[in-house]
Design an enzyme around this catalytic site. Structure first.
Site, PDB file in Angstrom:
ATOM      1  N   LYS A  33       0.840  -1.214   0.000  1.00  0.00           N
ATOM      2  CA  LYS A  33       0.000   0.000   0.000  1.00  0.00           C
ATOM      3  C   LYS A  33       0.869   1.257   0.000  1.00  0.00           C
ATOM      4  O   LYS A  33       0.628   2.189  -0.741  1.00  0.00           O
ATOM      5  CB  LYS A  33      -0.921   0.041   1.242  1.00  0.00           C
ATOM      6  N   ARG A 108      -9.614   0.790   8.972  1.00  0.00           N
ATOM      7  CA  ARG A 108      -9.226  -0.601   9.217  1.00  0.00           C
ATOM      8  C   ARG A 108     -10.279  -1.349  10.035  1.00  0.00           C
ATOM      9  O   ARG A 108     -10.081  -2.530  10.329  1.00  0.00           O
ATOM     10  CB  ARG A 108      -7.918  -0.596   9.996  1.00  0.00           C
ATOM     11  N   ARG A 148      10.965  -6.452   3.883  1.00  0.00           N
ATOM     12  CA  ARG A 148      10.828  -4.985   3.756  1.00  0.00           C
ATOM     13  C   ARG A 148      11.950  -4.250   4.488  1.00  0.00           C
ATOM     14  O   ARG A 148      12.286  -4.559   5.627  1.00  0.00           O
ATOM     15  CB  ARG A 148       9.477  -4.548   4.306  1.00  0.00           C
ATOM     16  N   ARG A 181      11.342  -2.307  10.103  1.00  0.00           N
ATOM     17  CA  ARG A 181      10.342  -1.934  11.110  1.00  0.00           C
ATOM     18  C   ARG A 181      10.273  -2.996  12.206  1.00  0.00           C
ATOM     19  O   ARG A 181      10.352  -4.191  11.922  1.00  0.00           O
ATOM     20  CB  ARG A 181       8.968  -1.806  10.449  1.00  0.00           C
ATOM     21  N   ARG A 192      -0.899  -9.343  13.063  1.00  0.00           N
ATOM     22  CA  ARG A 192      -1.450  -8.300  12.193  1.00  0.00           C
ATOM     23  C   ARG A 192      -2.421  -8.906  11.179  1.00  0.00           C
ATOM     24  O   ARG A 192      -3.437  -8.306  10.844  1.00  0.00           O
ATOM     25  CB  ARG A 192      -0.312  -7.550  11.488  1.00  0.00           C
TER      26      ARG A 192
HETATM   27  P1  AMP Z   1       0.796   0.077   8.905  1.00  0.00           P
HETATM   28  O1  AMP Z   1       1.999   0.937   8.748  1.00  0.00           O
HETATM   29  O2  AMP Z   1      -0.372   0.549   8.095  1.00  0.00           O
HETATM   30  O3  AMP Z   1       1.099  -1.390   8.634  1.00  0.00           O
HETATM   31  O4  AMP Z   1       0.336   0.184  10.451  1.00  0.00           O
HETATM   32  C1  AMP Z   1       1.212  -0.220  11.482  1.00  0.00           C
HETATM   33  C2  AMP Z   1       0.421  -0.367  12.763  1.00  0.00           C
HETATM   34  O5  AMP Z   1      -0.169   0.887  13.132  1.00  0.00           O
HETATM   35  C3  AMP Z   1      -0.744  -1.357  12.699  1.00  0.00           C
HETATM   36  O6  AMP Z   1      -0.335  -2.685  12.911  1.00  0.00           O
HETATM   37  C4  AMP Z   1      -1.628  -0.820  13.823  1.00  0.00           C
HETATM   38  O7  AMP Z   1      -1.117  -1.182  15.099  1.00  0.00           O
HETATM   39  C5  AMP Z   1      -1.457   0.692  13.690  1.00  0.00           C
HETATM   40  N1  AMP Z   1      -2.454   1.270  12.764  1.00  0.00           N
HETATM   41  C6  AMP Z   1      -2.231   1.835  11.547  1.00  0.00           C
HETATM   42  N2  AMP Z   1      -3.355   2.264  10.976  1.00  0.00           N
HETATM   43  C7  AMP Z   1      -4.347   1.971  11.850  1.00  0.00           C
HETATM   44  C8  AMP Z   1      -5.765   2.138  11.818  1.00  0.00           C
HETATM   45  N3  AMP Z   1      -6.397   2.688  10.774  1.00  0.00           N
HETATM   46  N4  AMP Z   1      -6.462   1.726  12.913  1.00  0.00           N
HETATM   47  C9  AMP Z   1      -5.859   1.175  13.983  1.00  0.00           C
HETATM   48  N5  AMP Z   1      -4.537   0.955  14.058  1.00  0.00           N
HETATM   49  C10 AMP Z   1      -3.775   1.350  12.998  1.00  0.00           C
END
Ligand code: AMP
Length: 239
Positions: A33, A108, A148, A181, A192
């Site tokens: 994404k 989400r 990654r 990360r 996740r």
């Molecule tokens: P990402 O970088 O999108 O993979 O997000 C990393 C982490 O941030 C996720 O595993 C969640 O813990 C948190 N996170 C990101 N976006 C959201 C969201 N829309 N709602 C809740 N938690 C989020």
């Protein structure tokens, strides 16, 4: 998209009379994404709003939200809706969102989707939202996550298996050592994915039922996926 889109694709999108409006980029963790959003915002001239990036910035700055979110993110769980919605609300007030924006990793949960729908409904001048999900199978996702690597300076995203830097471990753009990360491990990936399947998959069904959703195959070169997303958004905008 400048680095990768064919000039034909770029010309076609530039000619498009369709304003980008609000676009949701959905998909499982590691599906690409962020990589796609970074290419598409260059093409459409709208900002990428990644809730993951915003939360990581809060963690780094040690804000009250960041302190709360850190533990949750480390476990691979989701940050509570109210906190994320407030953060998105603040970001959407910025003037660069006027022509549209690409939400990356949001909504989400159905609660977040309902909040966003209500917010957009209260803005009759806003185009309706369209949602695109990039799709990959479980083993491909795992490889994307564990491979990654990110440049902490320019945020460029690499993958040691499918999109490696020219020189191992170093950013092509600025020579900075790449980082991984903390939540990009197999163990946290599984958590996740659990959160994705139980909480985020229904969001896709929500937008599908509204006729505002389409999926694109993520197992293709970056530029082919980006072109597919452009075509899909244009098609959804016309319906
Ligand atoms: P990402 O970088 O999108 O993979 O997000 C990393 C982490 O941030 C996720 O595993 C969640 O813990 C948190 N996170 C990101 N976006 C959201 C969201 N829309 N709602 C809740 N938690 C989020």
């Amino acid at each position: 998209m400048s680095s990768i889109a064919s000039s034909m694709e770029r010309g076609r999108a530039a000619e498009s009379k369709i304003a980008p409006g609000p676009i949701l980029l959905l998909g499982a963790p590691g599906v690409g994404k962020g990589t796609q959003a970074k290419e598409l915002v260059k093409l459409w001239g709208i900002p990428q709003i990644s809730t993951g990036d915003l939360l990581r910035a809060n963690v780094e700055q040690g804000t009250p939200l960041g302190v709360l979110a850190k533990e949750i993110m480390t476990r691979g769980e989701l940050v509570p809706d109210a906190l994320v919605n407030d953060m998105v609300a603040a970001r959407l007030l910025e003037p660069d969102t006027a022509r549209g924006y690409m939400l990356d990793g949001y909504p989400r949960t159905l609660g977040q989707a309902d909040w966003l729908d209500a917010r957009l409904a209260a803005q009759p001048e806003s185009l309706p939202v369209v949602a695109v999900s990039i799709q990959l199978n479980y083993n491909q996702l795992l490889r994307r996550i564990t491979g990654r690597r990110i440049c902490p300076v320019c945020q460029r995203i690499y993958n040691i298996y499918v999109n490696p830097p020219e020189r191992e471990g170093v950013c092509d753009v600025d020579g900075t050592p790449l980082i991984q990360r903390a939540d990009d491990t197999e163990e946290i990936f599984k958590e996740r994915m659990r959160a994705y399947e139980t909480l985020t998959a229904p969001v896709i069904e929500h937008y599908r039922a509204l006729g505002r959703f389409a999926g694109v195959d993520g197992d293709r070169p970056i530029e082919t996926i980006a072109a597919g997303i452009v075509t899909t958004v244009e098609r959804l905008r016309k319906t």
